[in-house]
Design a protein around this motif. Structure first.
Motif, PDB file in Angstrom:
ATOM      1  N   LYS A   1       0.837  -1.187   0.000  1.00  0.00           N
ATOM      2  CA  LYS A   1       0.000   0.000   0.000  1.00  0.00           C
ATOM      3  C   LYS A   1       0.880   1.248   0.000  1.00  0.00           C
ATOM      4  O   LYS A   1       2.021   1.213   0.445  1.00  0.00           O
ATOM      5  CB  LYS A   1      -0.904   0.015   1.222  1.00  0.00           C
ATOM      6  CG  LYS A   1      -1.926  -1.108   1.270  1.00  0.00           C
ATOM      7  CD  LYS A   1      -2.780  -0.984   2.522  1.00  0.00           C
ATOM      8  CE  LYS A   1      -3.830  -2.086   2.581  1.00  0.00           C
ATOM      9  NZ  LYS A   1      -4.679  -1.982   3.799  1.00  0.00           N
TER      10      LYS A   1
ATOM     11  N   ASP B   1      -2.599  10.902  -4.220  1.00  0.00           N
ATOM     12  CA  ASP B   1      -3.391   9.744  -4.634  1.00  0.00           C
ATOM     13  C   ASP B   1      -2.999   8.542  -3.783  1.00  0.00           C
ATOM     14  O   ASP B   1      -1.814   8.210  -3.661  1.00  0.00           O
ATOM     15  CB  ASP B   1      -3.158   9.420  -6.111  1.00  0.00           C
ATOM     16  CG  ASP B   1      -3.634  10.527  -7.030  1.00  0.00           C
ATOM     17  OD1 ASP B   1      -4.793  10.953  -6.872  1.00  0.00           O
ATOM     18  OD2 ASP B   1      -2.850  10.965  -7.895  1.00  0.00           O
ATOM     19  N   GLU B   2      -3.987   7.885  -3.222  1.00  0.00           N
ATOM     20  CA  GLU B   2      -3.748   6.706  -2.393  1.00  0.00           C
ATOM     21  C   GLU B   2      -3.847   5.446  -3.252  1.00  0.00           C
ATOM     22  O   GLU B   2      -4.673   5.362  -4.165  1.00  0.00           O
ATOM     23  CB  GLU B   2      -4.756   6.657  -1.255  1.00  0.00           C
ATOM     24  CG  GLU B   2      -4.507   5.558  -0.247  1.00  0.00           C
ATOM     25  CD  GLU B   2      -5.450   5.636   0.941  1.00  0.00           C
ATOM     26  OE1 GLU B   2      -5.728   4.584   1.551  1.00  0.00           O
ATOM     27  OE2 GLU B   2      -5.901   6.765   1.259  1.00  0.00           O
ATOM     28  N   HIS B   3      -2.979   4.460  -2.959  1.00  0.00           N
ATOM     29  CA  HIS B   3      -2.949   3.220  -3.732  1.00  0.00           C
ATOM     30  C   HIS B   3      -3.100   2.026  -2.793  1.00  0.00           C
ATOM     31  O   HIS B   3      -2.396   1.924  -1.785  1.00  0.00           O
ATOM     32  CB  HIS B   3      -1.629   3.073  -4.498  1.00  0.00           C
ATOM     33  CG  HIS B   3      -1.278   4.255  -5.354  1.00  0.00           C
ATOM     34  ND1 HIS B   3      -1.931   4.538  -6.535  1.00  0.00           N
ATOM     35  CD2 HIS B   3      -0.349   5.224  -5.200  1.00  0.00           C
ATOM     36  CE1 HIS B   3      -1.416   5.634  -7.077  1.00  0.00           C
ATOM     37  NE2 HIS B   3      -0.450   6.067  -6.278  1.00  0.00           N
ATOM     38  N   LYS B   4      -3.999   1.117  -3.169  1.00  0.00           N
ATOM     39  CA  LYS B   4      -4.115  -0.135  -2.418  1.00  0.00           C
ATOM     40  C   LYS B   4      -2.970  -1.091  -2.776  1.00  0.00           C
ATOM     41  O   LYS B   4      -2.605  -1.958  -1.974  1.00  0.00           O
ATOM     42  CB  LYS B   4      -5.460  -0.788  -2.712  1.00  0.00           C
ATOM     43  CG  LYS B   4      -6.648   0.001  -2.170  1.00  0.00           C
ATOM     44  CD  LYS B   4      -7.957  -0.735  -2.455  1.00  0.00           C
ATOM     45  CE  LYS B   4      -9.139   0.032  -1.885  1.00  0.00           C
ATOM     46  NZ  LYS B   4     -10.436  -0.651  -2.163  1.00  0.00           N
TER      47      LYS B   4
ATOM     48  N   SER C   1       6.362   8.782  -5.154  1.00  0.00           N
ATOM     49  CA  SER C   1       5.555   7.667  -4.673  1.00  0.00           C
ATOM     50  C   SER C   1       6.250   6.990  -3.506  1.00  0.00           C
ATOM     51  O   SER C   1       7.481   6.895  -3.470  1.00  0.00           O
ATOM     52  CB  SER C   1       5.319   6.646  -5.793  1.00  0.00           C
ATOM     53  OG  SER C   1       4.628   7.236  -6.875  1.00  0.00           O
TER      54      SER C   1
ATOM     55  N   LEU D   1       1.097   5.746  -1.465  1.00  0.00           N
ATOM     56  CA  LEU D   1       0.475   6.919  -2.090  1.00  0.00           C
ATOM     57  C   LEU D   1       1.471   7.609  -3.015  1.00  0.00           C
ATOM     58  O   LEU D   1       2.681   7.353  -2.959  1.00  0.00           O
ATOM     59  CB  LEU D   1      -0.069   7.888  -1.038  1.00  0.00           C
ATOM     60  CG  LEU D   1       0.847   8.376   0.084  1.00  0.00           C
ATOM     61  CD1 LEU D   1       1.801   9.452  -0.392  1.00  0.00           C
ATOM     62  CD2 LEU D   1       0.012   8.910   1.245  1.00  0.00           C
TER      63      LEU D   1
ATOM     64  N   LYS E   1       0.066  10.314   5.056  1.00  0.00           N
ATOM     65  CA  LYS E   1      -0.712  11.547   4.930  1.00  0.00           C
ATOM     66  C   LYS E   1      -0.558  12.424   6.175  1.00  0.00           C
ATOM     67  O   LYS E   1      -0.440  13.656   6.074  1.00  0.00           O
ATOM     68  CB  LYS E   1      -2.186  11.225   4.700  1.00  0.00           C
ATOM     69  CG  LYS E   1      -2.500  10.686   3.313  1.00  0.00           C
ATOM     70  CD  LYS E   1      -3.993  10.449   3.171  1.00  0.00           C
ATOM     71  CE  LYS E   1      -4.356   9.953   1.789  1.00  0.00           C
ATOM     72  NZ  LYS E   1      -5.810   9.707   1.655  1.00  0.00           N
TER      73      LYS E   1
ATOM     74  N   ASP F   1       2.118   2.811   5.133  1.00  0.00           N
ATOM     75  CA  ASP F   1       0.754   3.003   5.616  1.00  0.00           C
ATOM     76  C   ASP F   1       0.238   4.357   5.114  1.00  0.00           C
ATOM     77  O   ASP F   1       0.749   5.408   5.516  1.00  0.00           O
ATOM     78  CB  ASP F   1       0.741   2.962   7.147  1.00  0.00           C
ATOM     79  CG  ASP F   1      -0.641   3.232   7.725  1.00  0.00           C
ATOM     80  OD1 ASP F   1      -1.636   3.082   6.986  1.00  0.00           O
ATOM     81  OD2 ASP F   1      -0.732   3.601   8.912  1.00  0.00           O
ATOM     82  N   PRO F   2      -0.777   4.366   4.241  1.00  0.00           N
ATOM     83  CA  PRO F   2      -1.237   5.639   3.668  1.00  0.00           C
ATOM     84  C   PRO F   2      -1.668   6.660   4.712  1.00  0.00           C
ATOM     85  O   PRO F   2      -1.387   7.865   4.570  1.00  0.00           O
ATOM     86  CB  PRO F   2      -2.416   5.215   2.782  1.00  0.00           C
ATOM     87  CG  PRO F   2      -2.138   3.800   2.433  1.00  0.00           C
ATOM     88  CD  PRO F   2      -1.484   3.219   3.643  1.00  0.00           C
TER      89      PRO F   2
END
Length: 257
Positions: free
Chosen positions: A112, A231-234, A196, A114, A205, A200-201
């Motif tokens: 995970k 932008d958050e990414h799984k 990038s 961002l 953040k 842990d998003p």
């Protein structure tokens, strides 16, 4: 009699250095003309065409560096595969080596995370909120400290790995800007800049929001329209660092017994 001789000789002694100086000036001017001709090869060296040639050369060298990094990375992967096959190490030693590779950035990393995107404001931007002065040119572009602030905040937020544009950062990476371009590990980039991070998003953040330098950046985002996007990414995959890991400048510090 001697005084009159000295007075008449004086102007003649001063005149000779003047003539020599004049000749030297003409010689220097000729040298400059020849140098200018050789440099320009008969063209106007103050035209935009010469600047375009320099820009093309920078792009060409940047592309060459990218290709060399790719071939270096492929060679390193082959060497590592051969070493893993024939080194005779134990499972514990292999696990320790794998952990070191992951920490060093020389292994691909997934998880995970961002992506933060920074961009210049429009060139014709004006103040967007009351009581704010009209922007100067430097207010409308991304600076080195902005990129460094994002990278530092992401590390502080617990990032396991960071990628700037298409390159993985390692401990010796330096984020540097020259003018309105980013120079990273021998390659040149222009905005928008993408950073990038795998981690842990929520923690990432939180670290971005807590950074004083990025709080200041946000003031310019609100005032003049500098670009800011998170932008958050799984699922996010960072490539392995493919450049050289040799230290060319660092030297061990001598210790006294």
């Amino acid at each position: 009699m001697s005084n009159s001789d000295d007075s008449s000789a004086g102007p003649r002694r001063r005149a000779r250095p003047v003539r020599l100086l004049t000749a030297a000036v003409f010689a220097l001017a000729g040298l400059l003309f020849v140098t200018s001709f050789n440099t320009s090869k008969g063209t106007n060296i103050r035209t935009d065409a010469s600047l375009l040639k320099l820009s093309d050369l920078i792009k060409e060298r940047s592309q060459d560096n990218a290709e060399l990094e790719e071939s270096t990375g492929a060679a390193r992967r082959r060497v590592d595969a051969l070493a893993d096959r024939d080194d005779g190490s134990t499972k514990a030693e292999d696990a320790k080596l794998a952990a070191l590779r992951a920490a060093s950035g020389t292994e691909e990393l997934s998880g995970k995370g961002l992506t933060v995107t920074l961009n210049d404001a429009p060139p014709n931007a004006t103040a967007r909120i009351p009581n704010v002065p009209e922007p100067q040119p430097n207010d409308l572009v991304i600076h080195q400290q902005d990129l460094q602030a994002v990278v530092n905040a992401l590390w502080q937020g617990g990032a396991e790995g960071i990628q700037v544009m298409d390159q993985r950062l390692i401990s010796t990476s330096a984020v540097r800007c020259v003018g309105n371009t980013l120079i990273l590990q021998g390659r040149v980039y222009s905005p928008p800049y993408k950073i990038s991070a795998v981690g842990d998003p929520a923690a990432l953040k939180k670290a971005l929001a807590a950074s004083p330098a990025l709080q200041n950046y946000q003031a310019y985002v609100n005032a003049y329209g500098l670009g800011w996007k998170v932008d958050e990414h799984k699922a996010l995959t960072l490539p392995a660092y493919s450049g050289t890991v040799d230290l060319h400048y660092a030297k061990p510090v001598a210790t006294t017994p």
